[in-house]
Design a protein around this motif. Structure first.
Motif, mmCIF file in Angstrom:
data_model
loop_
_atom_site.group_PDB
_atom_site.id
_atom_site.type_symbol
_atom_site.label_atom_id
_atom_site.label_comp_id
_atom_site.label_asym_id
_atom_site.label_seq_id
_atom_site.Cartn_x
_atom_site.Cartn_y
_atom_site.Cartn_z
ATOM 1 N N LEU A 163 0.997 -1.287 0.257
ATOM 2 C CA LEU A 163 0.098 0.043 0.062
ATOM 3 C C LEU A 163 0.863 1.120 -0.008
ATOM 4 C CD1 LEU A 163 -2.886 1.235 0.041
ATOM 5 C CD2 LEU A 163 -2.717 1.085 2.524
ATOM 6 N N LYS A 164 1.783 1.148 0.766
ATOM 7 C CA LYS A 164 2.807 2.471 1.174
ATOM 8 C C LYS A 164 3.547 2.889 -0.333
ATOM 9 C CE LYS A 164 6.464 4.161 3.891
ATOM 10 N NZ LYS A 164 7.624 3.833 3.150
ATOM 11 N N ALA A 166 2.690 1.856 -3.118
ATOM 12 C CA ALA A 166 1.601 2.183 -4.401
ATOM 13 C C ALA A 166 1.183 3.543 -4.319
ATOM 14 C CB ALA A 166 0.627 1.024 -4.266
ATOM 15 N N ARG A 167 1.172 3.941 -3.072
ATOM 16 C CA ARG A 167 0.837 5.339 -2.831
ATOM 17 C C ARG A 167 1.854 6.380 -3.179
ATOM 18 N NH1 ARG A 167 -2.321 5.198 2.891
ATOM 19 N NH2 ARG A 167 -4.460 4.518 2.339
ATOM 20 N N GLN A 170 1.862 6.503 -7.101
ATOM 21 C CA GLN A 170 0.759 7.262 -7.224
ATOM 22 C C GLN A 170 0.943 8.863 -7.049
ATOM 23 O OE1 GLN A 170 -1.280 6.635 -9.464
ATOM 24 N NE2 GLN A 170 -2.688 8.475 -9.431
ATOM 25 N N GLU A 179 -5.562 11.308 -14.372
ATOM 26 C CA GLU A 179 -5.907 9.918 -14.242
ATOM 27 C C GLU A 179 -6.517 9.652 -15.796
ATOM 28 O OE1 GLU A 179 -5.516 8.037 -11.759
ATOM 29 O OE2 GLU A 179 -6.630 6.190 -12.636
ATOM 30 N N ASP A 440 -7.045 4.669 -10.154
ATOM 31 C CA ASP A 440 -6.158 4.800 -8.884
ATOM 32 C C ASP A 440 -6.910 4.166 -7.630
ATOM 33 O OD1 ASP A 440 -8.303 6.746 -9.015
ATOM 34 O OD2 ASP A 440 -6.694 8.469 -8.901
ATOM 35 N N ASP A 441 -8.278 4.511 -7.579
ATOM 36 C CA ASP A 441 -9.021 4.137 -6.211
ATOM 37 C C ASP A 441 -9.125 2.412 -6.336
ATOM 38 O OD1 ASP A 441 -10.699 4.199 -8.406
ATOM 39 O OD2 ASP A 441 -12.382 5.179 -7.218
ATOM 40 N N GLU A 444 -5.825 1.405 -5.037
ATOM 41 C CA GLU A 444 -5.532 1.756 -3.593
ATOM 42 C C GLU A 444 -6.215 0.483 -2.789
ATOM 43 O OE1 GLU A 444 -4.375 4.738 -1.854
ATOM 44 O OE2 GLU A 444 -5.584 4.470 -0.027
ATOM 45 N N TRP A 447 -4.734 -2.798 -2.790
ATOM 46 C CA TRP A 447 -3.363 -2.952 -1.800
ATOM 47 C C TRP A 447 -3.762 -2.914 -0.391
ATOM 48 C CZ3 TRP A 447 0.683 -5.363 -3.008
ATOM 49 C CH2 TRP A 447 1.328 -5.053 -4.266
ATOM 50 N N LYS A 448 -4.993 -2.258 -0.038
ATOM 51 C CA LYS A 448 -5.586 -2.120 1.466
ATOM 52 C C LYS A 448 -5.991 -3.569 1.809
ATOM 53 C CE LYS A 448 -7.386 2.329 2.124
ATOM 54 N NZ LYS A 448 -8.473 3.266 1.993
ATOM 55 N N THR A 451 -2.307 -5.951 1.910
ATOM 56 C CA THR A 451 -0.931 -5.842 2.317
ATOM 57 C C THR A 451 -0.986 -6.104 3.820
ATOM 58 O OG1 THR A 451 -0.716 -3.548 1.164
ATOM 59 C CG2 THR A 451 0.297 -3.677 3.060
#
Ligand SMILES: NC(=O)C1=CN([C@@H]2O[C@H](COP(=O)(O)OP(=O)(O)OC[C@H]3O[C@@H](n4cnc5c(N)ncnc54)[C@H](OP(=O)(O)O)[C@@H]3O)[C@@H](O)[C@H]2O)C=CC1
Ligand SMILES: O=C1O[C@H](COP(=O)(O)O)[C@@H](O)[C@H](O)[C@H]1O
Length: 508
Positions: A163-164, A166-167, A170, A179, A440-441, A444, A447-448, A451
């Motif tokens: 997650l980290k 990927a953020r 992004q 986007e 993008d969402d 996110e 990964w949430k 992870t």
């Protein structure tokens, strides 16, 4: 004219990492496939960009190695010659201006030569993630058309490692590329049967009506590969099976399988529904109850190596080459329906399929009949078949399990062109259709979801995977795990491909 139409008529396509494996095996063969089917823009220039020094001849030889044509296919050879005339190569570093200045000049010359009002530029990053941002920045600085036209950027997975990261990725991309300009490829979204899911589910009342917890007992999505990580072990060791296939490809398939009906076929309407259902997935995946992990050992006959035999793999690595994960969706449609995503390398066969098992019919009339199962085989050989109970033909009143079979090879003539996933996705991108790209969402949330589980698995005291021999069906614990997650194996009266009376047994 909208950018959508303009990209259909003319475009400059630039492949970064043109010297690499993906470019050679997938990107260029896909561009060539589109060219042969008349699906590239009428006026097109294709420029390869990489650091490797190659002559034009070497470059053209390399990118055409995997074109699907034989020596004696004269038409194919003609297409190849014409296609290669469209291709050129720039060798330059990724992190300094010079190559990009040359690129800008080549594209400008092409546009001027064809008197294009606006420039249309598609940049394909067939690069390791470590190079994404450098190239994205340089492109923005030197080659983005701004008011001169439109640009699109295709990015390959992996989109981050957790997650980290990927953020962070992004956050670095977002100020440079909107986007709307970004196309994140998950090539499973370009596969024919995956694209068919929308039609299957929402174009068939009979399936739509039964598509919920009242009728469905369990869902499985299975990915099996018959080969190991040979030659890629070092790369794979930091990735593992969950990141390689489950967090992206299988989750994407599951999302399409479980989302609500989009309000229209607008790409954002589809992606909105995917995001909504992803938000209802249970993030609390229990390592003890919901996960089965494996790593392959040498094959039973000793001819195939163990994962750990690869010298590029860390000694004693606990990297997972097989994973089955039990998931839950907390919404009105799916509450309580067990879902398993499982993927493994070095197994007994290569296959990707979705298996929806329906609930048992009421007892009474029959002593025991098998559950209905809907199987959608994504590869190889696309097929959809539904296992149904049928009266055994003849005097018998017994039941037997048979199937309604939509095997593509039997139902559709060979004249249908089923594009490869990359062909389909590059075409979508040229047409400006984002539906089959990852927003993008979505990224996110995916990964949430995974992870926390990956952190537990990869902790110093993380679990040791079960071992399974190369070429086997995976860890011996597999069937028990599937049973625990709602899958009931059919009674053995199912015979494929032909049912014979001698093996039938009475069911009523
Ligand atoms: N291979 C495949 O089938 C698949 C790959 N992918 C993804 O696609 C991307 C590209 O994959 P692939 O082609 O296999 O990768 P490669 O390792 O072959 O790299 C592609 C090119 O990038 C350049 N490159 C390599 N390492 C670096 C580096 N550290 N910094 C800058 N440039 C570098 C090299 O070109 P040069 O040195 O000439 O500039 C190389 O030819 C990756 O993100 C991968 O995960 C996704 C699905 C399948
Ligand atoms: O992304 C990946 O997918 C391939 C499998 O793709 P398929 O189209 O052949 O099913 C897998 O082999 C690879 O490890 C993974 O990175």
């Amino acid at each position: 004219m909208s950018p959508l139409v303009e990209f259909k008529n003319q475009a400059s396509i630039v492949v970064f990492g043109a010297s690499g494996d993906l470019a050679k095996k997938k990107t260029y063969p896909a561009l060539f496939g589109l060219f042969c089917h008349g699906e590239l823009p009428a006026t097109v220039k294709i420029i390869g960009f990489a650091r490797s020094k190659m002559t034009e001849e070497e470059y053209k030889k390399r990118i055409s190695e995997h074109f699907k044509i034989s020596e004696n296919d004269t038409q194919g050879q003609e297409f190849k010659t014409k296609f290669l005339e469209l291709c050129s190569y720039i060798s330059a570093p990724y992190d300094s201006d010079e190559g990009y200045v040359e690129l800008e000049k080549q594209i400008d010359d092409f546009d001027a030569h064809h008197s294009h009002d606006k420039t249309q530029r598609l940049f394909y990053l067939a690069l390791p993630p470590s190079a994404f941002i450098t190239v994205a920045k340089q492109l923005k600085k030197n080659v983005h058309p701004r008011e001169k036209g439109h640009a699109k950027l295709i990015v390959e997975k992996p989109f981050g490692h957790d997650l980290k990261s990927a953020r962070e990725l992004q956050a670095s991309l977002a100020p440079l590329w909107s986007e709307d300009e970004l196309y994140r490829i998950d090539h499973y979204l370009g596969k024919e049967m995956v694209k068919n899911l929308l039609v299957m589910r929402f174009g068939n009342e009979i399936l739509g009506a039964a598509w919920n917890k009242n009728h469905i007992r369990s869902i499985q999505i299975t990915f099996k590969e018959p080969f190991g990580t040979e030659g890629r072990g070092g790369y794979f060791d930091d990735i593992g099976m969950i990141r390689d296939v489950i967090q992206n490809h299988l989750l994407q398939v599951l999302t399409l399988l479980t989302m609500e009906r989009p309000v229209s076929n607008d790409p954002e309407a589809v992606r909105d529904e995917k995001v909504k259902v992803l938000k209802a997935f249970d993030t609390d995946i229990s390592l003890d109850d919901d996960v089965l992990l494996g790593q392959y050992t040498r094959s039973a006959d000793g001819t195939k190596p163990a994962y750990l035999d690869d010298e590029t793999v860390k000694a004693g690595s606990k990297c997972v080459t097989y994973a089955a994960i039990g998931m839950q969706i907390h919404n009105e449609r799916w509450e309580g329906v067990p879902i398993v995503l499982r993927a493994g390398k070095a197994l007994d066969e290569g296959k990707v399929e979705i298996r929806i098992q329906f609930k048992q019919v009421a007892k009474g009339l029959f002593t025991d009949v098998n559950r209905n199962e809907l199987v959608m085989r994504i590869q190889p050989n696309e097929a959809v078949y539904m296992k149904l109970n049928n009266k055994t033909p003849g005097l018998s009143l017994a039941t037997t399990t048979s199937e309604l079979d939509l095997t593509y090879a039997n139902r559709y003539s060979k004249d249908f062109w089923i594009p490869e996933a990359y062909e389909s996705l590059i075409r979508d991108c040229l047409l400006g259709n984002h539906a089959n790209f990852v927003r993008d969402d979505e990224l996110e949330i995916s990964w949430k979801l995974f992870t926390p589980l990956l952190e537990k698995i990869e902790a110093a005291d993380g679990p040791t995977p079960f071992l399974y021999p190369y070429g086997s069906r995976g860890p011996l614990e597999g069937p028990e795990f599937m049973k625990k997650h709602g899958y009931v194996k059919s009674e053995s009266n199912y015979q494929w491909p032909l049912t014979r009376p001698s093996e039938e047994k009475s069911k009523i």
